[in-house]
Design a protein around this motif. Structure first.
Motif, PDB file in Angstrom:
ATOM      1  N   ILE A 133      14.031  -8.137 -13.311  1.00 14.81           N
ATOM      2  CA  ILE A 133      13.319  -7.124 -12.532  1.00 14.81           C
ATOM      3  C   ILE A 133      13.288  -7.525 -11.066  1.00 14.81           C
ATOM      4  N   THR A 134      13.708  -6.629 -10.193  1.00 12.36           N
ATOM      5  CA  THR A 134      13.773  -6.944  -8.764  1.00 12.36           C
ATOM      6  C   THR A 134      12.717  -6.216  -7.939  1.00 12.36           C
ATOM      7  N   TYR A 135      12.020  -5.244  -8.520  1.00 12.00           N
ATOM      8  CA  TYR A 135      10.983  -4.552  -7.750  1.00 12.00           C
ATOM      9  C   TYR A 135       9.639  -5.268  -7.947  1.00 12.00           C
ATOM     10  N   PRO A 136       8.724  -5.141  -6.986  1.00 13.31           N
ATOM     11  CA  PRO A 136       7.449  -5.860  -7.054  1.00 13.31           C
ATOM     12  C   PRO A 136       6.463  -5.201  -8.008  1.00 13.31           C
TER      13      PRO A 136
ATOM     14  N   ALA B 176      14.297   6.795  -3.471  1.00 12.73           N
ATOM     15  CA  ALA B 176      13.280   6.499  -4.480  1.00 12.73           C
ATOM     16  C   ALA B 176      13.105   4.985  -4.607  1.00 12.73           C
ATOM     17  N   GLU B 177      11.863   4.574  -4.822  1.00 11.64           N
ATOM     18  CA  GLU B 177      11.543   3.163  -5.005  1.00 11.64           C
ATOM     19  C   GLU B 177      10.778   2.989  -6.306  1.00 11.64           C
ATOM     20  N   TRP B 178      10.754   1.736  -6.799  1.00 11.35           N
ATOM     21  CA  TRP B 178      10.024   1.402  -8.023  1.00 11.35           C
ATOM     22  C   TRP B 178       8.927   0.401  -7.702  1.00 11.35           C
ATOM     23  N   LEU B 179       7.790   0.534  -8.380  1.00 12.09           N
ATOM     24  CA  LEU B 179       6.668  -0.392  -8.211  1.00 12.09           C
ATOM     25  C   LEU B 179       5.976  -0.577  -9.557  1.00 12.09           C
ATOM     26  N   GLY B 180       5.763  -1.822  -9.949  1.00 17.05           N
ATOM     27  CA  GLY B 180       5.008  -2.099 -11.155  1.00 17.05           C
ATOM     28  C   GLY B 180       3.536  -2.289 -10.837  1.00 17.05           C
ATOM     29  N   VAL B 181       2.705  -2.090 -11.840  1.00 20.41           N
ATOM     30  CA  VAL B 181       1.282  -2.415 -11.746  1.00 20.41           C
ATOM     31  C   VAL B 181       0.935  -3.216 -12.993  1.00 20.41           C
ATOM     32  N   ASN B 182       0.704  -4.505 -12.816  1.00 19.58           N
ATOM     33  CA  ASN B 182       0.412  -5.374 -13.945  1.00 19.58           C
ATOM     34  C   ASN B 182      -1.093  -5.368 -14.197  1.00 19.58           C
TER      35      ASN B 182
ATOM     36  N   SER C   1       0.844  -1.199   0.000  1.00 19.73           N
ATOM     37  CA  SER C   1       0.000   0.000   0.000  1.00 19.73           C
ATOM     38  C   SER C   1       0.877   1.246   0.000  1.00 19.73           C
ATOM     39  N   ASN C   2       0.229   2.383  -0.166  1.00 22.65           N
ATOM     40  CA  ASN C   2       0.958   3.654  -0.210  1.00 22.65           C
ATOM     41  C   ASN C   2       1.725   3.915   1.080  1.00 22.65           C
ATOM     42  N   THR C   3       1.260   3.376   2.197  1.00 20.85           N
ATOM     43  CA  THR C   3       1.944   3.616   3.478  1.00 20.85           C
ATOM     44  C   THR C   3       3.333   2.979   3.503  1.00 20.85           C
ATOM     45  N   ASP C   4       3.552   1.953   2.678  1.00 22.08           N
ATOM     46  CA  ASP C   4       4.868   1.300   2.628  1.00 22.08           C
ATOM     47  C   ASP C   4       5.939   2.211   2.035  1.00 22.08           C
ATOM     48  N   TYR C   5       5.508   3.265   1.333  1.00 21.84           N
ATOM     49  CA  TYR C   5       6.456   4.148   0.647  1.00 21.84           C
ATOM     50  C   TYR C   5       6.376   5.581   1.186  1.00 21.84           C
ATOM     51  N   ALA C   6       5.845   5.731   2.380  1.00 20.01           N
ATOM     52  CA  ALA C   6       5.695   7.061   2.965  1.00 20.01           C
ATOM     53  C   ALA C   6       7.042   7.769   3.064  1.00 20.01           C
ATOM     54  N   GLY C   7       7.082   9.018   2.613  1.00 21.03           N
ATOM     55  CA  GLY C   7       8.299   9.812   2.700  1.00 21.03           C
ATOM     56  C   GLY C   7       9.305   9.546   1.605  1.00 21.03           C
ATOM     57  N   LYS C   8       8.959   8.681   0.648  1.00 20.77           N
ATOM     58  CA  LYS C   8       9.870   8.357  -0.453  1.00 20.77           C
ATOM     59  C   LYS C   8       9.245   8.735  -1.793  1.00 20.77           C
ATOM     60  N   VAL C   9      10.090   8.993  -2.754  1.00 23.89           N
ATOM     61  CA  VAL C   9       9.630   9.160  -4.127  1.00 23.89           C
ATOM     62  C   VAL C   9       9.331   7.762  -4.668  1.00 23.89           C
ATOM     63  N   LEU C  10       8.220   7.630  -5.382  1.00 22.57           N
ATOM     64  CA  LEU C  10       7.833   6.323  -5.897  1.00 22.57           C
ATOM     65  C   LEU C  10       7.562   6.415  -7.393  1.00 22.57           C
ATOM     66  N   VAL C  11       8.227   5.544  -8.148  1.00 23.61           N
ATOM     67  CA  VAL C  11       8.000   5.433  -9.593  1.00 23.61           C
ATOM     68  C   VAL C  11       7.053   4.263  -9.816  1.00 23.61           C
TER      69      VAL C  11
ATOM     70  N   GLN D  76      14.688  -1.184 -14.672  1.00 29.52           N
ATOM     71  CA  GLN D  76      15.432  -1.931 -13.658  1.00 29.52           C
ATOM     72  C   GLN D  76      16.773  -1.272 -13.353  1.00 29.52           C
ATOM     73  N   LYS D  77      17.446  -0.768 -14.373  1.00 34.77           N
ATOM     74  CA  LYS D  77      18.733  -0.100 -14.154  1.00 34.77           C
ATOM     75  C   LYS D  77      18.572   1.126 -13.256  1.00 34.77           C
ATOM     76  N   LEU D  78      17.525   1.919 -13.508  1.00 31.75           N
ATOM     77  CA  LEU D  78      17.281   3.098 -12.675  1.00 31.75           C
ATOM     78  C   LEU D  78      16.865   2.692 -11.272  1.00 31.75           C
ATOM     79  N   ASN D  79      16.076   1.625 -11.168  1.00 27.04           N
ATOM     80  CA  ASN D  79      15.685   1.123  -9.850  1.00 27.04           C
ATOM     81  C   ASN D  79      16.917   0.771  -9.022  1.00 27.04           C
ATOM     82  N   ALA D  80      17.862   0.086  -9.637  1.00 28.46           N
ATOM     83  CA  ALA D  80      19.098  -0.284  -8.933  1.00 28.46           C
ATOM     84  C   ALA D  80      19.925   0.947  -8.588  1.00 28.46           C
ATOM     85  N   GLU D  81      19.942   1.910  -9.504  1.00 27.90           N
ATOM     86  CA  GLU D  81      20.731   3.127  -9.286  1.00 27.90           C
ATOM     87  C   GLU D  81      20.235   3.926  -8.088  1.00 27.90           C
TER      88      GLU D  81
END
Length: 213
Positions: A147-150, A124-130, A84-94, A113-118
């Motif tokens: 891909i390592t982000y959920p 900043a965190e990355w999240l996909g929506v399938n 949920s959004n609370t898991d990323y509180a205070g962070k930039v999320l892509v 994935q390269k930017l996620n690792a960087e």
């Protein structure tokens, strides 16, 4: 007791079903081969969309003073974990909206994935929506492209698409959103990520911002 008519599945039928299952798994593995040998990705690079509807690659940045309210959302990722959004509180999320058979999604996956690792551990965190697949397909895609982000599986209820409906036009997949530290949409890339440095700059700017009060 020997298997026969009315007495259970015949051994030949069981073997045939097993072979069919194996064939299906092999087909899935071939479909999700890396980008360098991916026919759909190659078609997309060559300019053949094959009826695919996508965004035009336009980038929209929203000044901090003009951003709407924080978006509240939740879902379950491909492993069954609640997110949920609370898991990323205070962070930039892509947030990247995608599905496995989407040709431009495959093309942009390595860059995401390269930017996620960087940016790992840097605010900043990355999240996909399938938006189309089942969990097994998403997991196979992640393994194929590293891909390592959920990714939230948004196939059945479409709750994530509904939560961000004001930011994502229908049929525009992939779309990438950047949420600021307060959970508000700060930028949108409508279509495939053609220039990763643009997203990188947007993310760096969002990290540097002072969160909204």
């Amino acid at each position: 007791m020997k298997a026969g008519p009315g007495n259970g599945t015949h051994p030949r039928r069981r073997r045939a079903a097993g072979l069919a299952g194996l064939t299906g798994l092999l087909a899935l593995a071939l479909v999700l081969t890396g980008c360098s040998t991916d026919p759909l990705a190659d078609q997309y690079r060559a300019g053949s969309n094959k009826g695919f509807i996508a965004g035009d690659g336009s980038v929209t940045e929203i000044p901090a003073a003009d951003r709407g309210a924080a978006v509240t959302w939740s879902g379950v990722d491909e492993t069954g974990a609640a997110v949920s959004n609370t898991d990323y509180a205070g962070k930039v999320l892509v947030v990247n909206f995608w599905y496995a058979s989407c040709a431009p999604c495959r093309v942009e996956a390595p860059a995401l994935q390269k930017l996620n690792a960087e940016f790992s551990g840097k605010g900043a965190e990355w999240l996909g929506v399938n938006v189309r697949d089942q969990a097994a397909n998403a997991i196979a895609f992640n393994q194929s492209y590293g891909i390592t982000y959920p990714s939230i599986m948004d196939v059945d209820g479409g709750a994530m698409q509904l939560a961000f409906s004001g930011s994502i036009p229908p049929n525009a997949v992939p779309t990438t959103l950047v949420l600021d530290k307060s959970g508000r949409v700060a930028a949108r890339i409508l279509g495939a990520l053609s220039t990763p440095s643009i997203l990188e700059t947007i993310v760096r700017d969002a990290i540097a911002e002072v969160p909204a009060a």
